[in-house]
Design an enzyme around this catalytic site. Structure first.
Site, PDB file in Angstrom:
ATOM      1  N   HIS H  22       0.822  -1.201   0.000  1.00  3.61           N
ATOM      2  CA  HIS H  22       0.000   0.000   0.000  1.00  3.61           C
ATOM      3  C   HIS H  22       0.866   1.265   0.000  1.00  3.61           C
ATOM      4  O   HIS H  22       1.656   1.470   0.913  1.00  3.61           O
ATOM      5  CB  HIS H  22      -0.903  -0.015   1.246  1.00  3.61           C
ATOM      6  N   ASP H  64      -4.376   3.371  -5.447  1.00  2.00           N
ATOM      7  CA  ASP H  64      -4.577   3.797  -4.064  1.00  2.00           C
ATOM      8  C   ASP H  64      -5.739   4.787  -3.965  1.00  2.00           C
ATOM      9  O   ASP H  64      -5.675   5.887  -4.523  1.00  2.00           O
ATOM     10  CB  ASP H  64      -3.283   4.459  -3.555  1.00  2.00           C
ATOM     11  N   TYR H 112      11.090  13.677 -11.887  1.00  2.00           N
ATOM     12  CA  TYR H 112      12.353  12.949 -11.645  1.00  2.00           C
ATOM     13  C   TYR H 112      12.545  12.690 -10.143  1.00  2.00           C
ATOM     14  O   TYR H 112      12.942  11.602  -9.733  1.00  2.00           O
ATOM     15  CB  TYR H 112      13.540  13.769 -12.159  1.00  2.00           C
TER      16      TYR H 112
END
Lengths: 145, 145, 145, 145, 145, 145, 145, 145, 145, 145
Positions: H22, H64, H112
């Site tokens: 998770h 999620d 990034y």
């Protein structure tokens, strides 16, 4: 063994000297120096004197002429200006190989710190106290060959 | 450095001597010996003589009394019975540490083969030819201590 | 086994003691100490008492005479001045091997922190609580041998 | 330390005993045994007697009831039928933990060979000669629990 | 399998429990927990419930009596005081093994942070949400055995 | 770079030459040679000619005078006696460094087999076909220095 | 060797060039550069000139058009505006492969720092001083193919 | 190959998806992305489009639902609100697998940085620019199965 | 956890099943099987029954239709034709997933030998004796999808 | 990505092709091939067809003209002379890159054996059965460039 290479320069030490570049440093330390915990890669030459090792290394490796000092010993604790006999031997060996290089000195714990970022350490079997010397590698220019 | 331990016994060599058991063998070889390709784990003591290393090792390690010979040198090629001066030194060092042990000898290529299954090799800086000796470790019985 | 070396000094421990240099520290800790997560390399001597291990180590390793204390125990939590029987045994063993060294003490969590930067830890099977002692290695000078 | 687990069973030894399956073998050997070169993974318990280690292991590990002998000692060289006092202790410890198991015996070099294919070796600090015993692990059946 | 050791304690988990010392922590987490990226060494017990694993671990490992709480669950997001049924089972299992220990609770992200410095994580196959519990290991004193 | 060491001898190659002993062999091979699968440790010198590498190596490494041939090239497939120009260059370089050594030759697949047990291979960027040469290291006796 | 790939691009270097992405940097350095201690993964091309290596790399690798400069040389110590002949060669090779790219320059120690976070370093055998150049990789867009 | 598992999910990628928990994140990036230097473990799927990989991953991995966005693309440099065709495809694939999830967007250098702490990166052969998408893994609750 | 993948298939096991090819074999063994010494890579599923693991694996992995038997159990020692209840369960699970496959059987030590060259072993927590089954992976042809 | 290099040649595959020498072999295999257990180093190109991979490889790698066949497919089991459509595609791609090379064929288990000693394997996502081809690398002579 190889032609013209002092046999106390072991395979690993030869590789290290060849791999070092301009400004990389190598420390030659005595038998009591805490070399295994010092950080850099370690070459052991148990039983050799620090002065013989210095002499063999300087036969192959140039010193750095871009800085004020390219060789340092460790100062005697509490007597920073004291010159031990082994330090005089170090100076004399350096003069024999290269001209114009004085032996600098560094306080004991500052010496430990500087060695921590060196390229390599050679632990000798030197039993004389303060038998430690740090070298900074120089350049070979096209004219040198 | 440690109290009472000859300083030419490096950390790795001390560990090896302690770890070896009854019947394990260790070879002390000269500077020309092809030790890196010989097989067993290798300790380098560049610059030491084979005789000094033998003397230091026998100060700690018992020889095997269950076999005819527990120490061997390498025979001179073509002259198996020739005794080089360094072989006499080996014999004398062995006699100084233990009683009742003769120095055996093995033909050159048979020596290579036997070393291949040894527990360890110590490559010294010995420059005298035939500066090689193989040792078989013995037992310490409860009465020895 | 080797001649004259206490057999509870295992191969790894012998190597560590020989490899340590001036100022490097080693901790001997009891069976409840969180040694595996403490950081330094670990030697297990399950089943040995901390006092036997201390005695064997001091037979080989000199203590550091350059500092105020070269040996420390861990203080009892909440009673920093309390002296447990095992601490008295530590002191007595130290006095037996070297003269002029007192046993210092360090608060529990400060002890954990200091051990974190030690060279090595030996986890014993000591079941007495507070069976922990930290040692700082000294120098062998040319005159010592 | 854990509740109800003898503290001389170190973390690695506990893992090994739990990981072994039906028919896997473990050797408990004395301080002179050439254990580091014997082949299988090695647990050192320097300083412990072989009998204490045997007793702790048999508290957890069942012996193999599918074979004639599930425990073997090494025969005295030249006297295969001689029973050393430590062998009697081995037998007595086995009888204390399991019923119906005799201690077999194996000639010295056959013992070395068999150990070579064992799952693990425990090197103890046993100083009595012939302090070696090899065990074959058994099965726990659903009815055993 | 071993006598008297619950078989869901795998070889690695047994080793970890034995290796942990006073104050080291271990987390038992559910099947959705991000355990592989959590930091500490990981043991997978896919398919086991968190409650069975807790029960097996507390059969061997003492809790730390030097701190206020030695066991913590993760708080429900947004309802820090809510007690899920699985938390009641955790409390009941703890009470069954040791007396005087309450189950504390930690906010979700603080729980993640604390686990990051734990000694180990056990990822179970627990499918109930909030099936996570953190344990702090205690001491076995000489009187305990 | 080092004083007096040809810069095409890389750190790894210098180490290898120093580590080789009496009878160890090194192969210098061309850009098409299947060197990565040949077995021995490999040093790449992409872009160098085989002749320059041979010249640099023989400046440091003695050839073996105990055997009939200490240097071999690979025979042209189907024309074992044919001498390619690069073979003549090899001979000439050898003569320049050592006296009394002829260049032997080995059939292609026998060459592959022999290289398999060499100490090391140097893969050059040599684009001329049959740009391969195998060398056997000699001894430096005390009189040589 | 491969069709159409310059043979001085060794296996490791080809892999590196292919693996680098948009914005990753690679340094081509001279024989005196301290490349082994510089940090990034290192490819040695001992004996090659820096200009030949630059030419081969730019045959395959696009430069980054998103930034002001995608190629940098190291400034002469004390004379930041001085243009050495090798720098002019670098510029000319870049112009030959890509249009619209000027060669930037960086002070010596800033150059060392920037290289520390490069993707890779190629150490050439370049003996001319200041034979160092840093390249930033660009993008190949779907229209380029 | 396995029944019902899209074959472009390689063994390593399947393991990673199963191991993530998770809140762990995975990035699917295009062929120009500097993925080898990005930090997280890397799976290469050279030659696949980013959209096919996204589709295959979302067939197995839940997103999620505890956070505002569980999927992000990289913003066009200088035009943060521009929607490239590939971004619309990403949105459409997400909608096909899960309801209620919008595609968020992140500035290039922030993207990034976020990827640096992801669990894994999949480098595809996607040649369209801005073919990058970051996913955050969700939970499977007991009711889901 | 992933959508539609049985959670007892751990990350490593999923990777192994996906990586296996036509003819590779996997063994599911009981809790007493000597799995750690059996040779192939090992996945532990302590606490799971062998039948549940078989069922989960056959949900993903095809059996080999090119050979007479693609699934084998271990024969009861001394009663090669005896069918234990768990063997009947194995047969029934296989029939449920694939048609036309009988369960073969192999003598105990021949079973050990065959497992030695399997691709992987899964050690379950199966406590019923003879809870071992070996599977040979089949092919998915273009028509299967 | 690089200029002129097909992007399905991944970093590892490019390195392998460059590192292979005269006579080294590489296998391109289909998605069902047991490649992970086949022995040689493995490059995965999941999702690519075997024919696209063959085409990309032959764009860079020469075939061996010293042997009768330098490319082989696997024979259909029981029908050694049958030519599957994918085999015809293989032949056609080879003819497109090199002249004078026929596609040989090898029986299934002999093919497995030969691959075992190959330099590398590329596992593609090819779903057509018998999508396997083995290549033997040739030489680039000075005249070729």
């Amino acid at each position: 063994m190889l032609k013209g290479i002092p046999p106390i320069l072991s395979p690993d030490l030869l590789k290290i000297l060849r791999a070092m570049g301009h400004g990389d440093e190598i420390a030659i330390v005595d038998a009591n120096y805490p070399a295994e915990s010092a950080g850099p890669r370690l070459v052991r030459l148990d039983g050799q004197s620090a002065t013989d090792v210095l002499d063999a290394i300087l036969g192959l490796m140039p010193l750095d002429s871009y800085v004020e000092h390219a060789a340092f010993c460790m100062q005697v604790v509490g007597e920073p200006d004291r010159v031990e006999p082994i330090m005089e031997e170090f100076s004399s060996i350096i003069s024999h190989h290269e001209t114009g290089f004085d032996l600098g000195s560094i306080e004991r714990f500052a010496f430990y710190d500087r060695v921590r970022s060196a390229y390599a350490i050679v632990q000798t079997g030197e039993t004389r106290l303060y038998g430690n010397v740090l070298l900074k590698k120089g350049v070979i220019s096209p004219d040198d060959k």
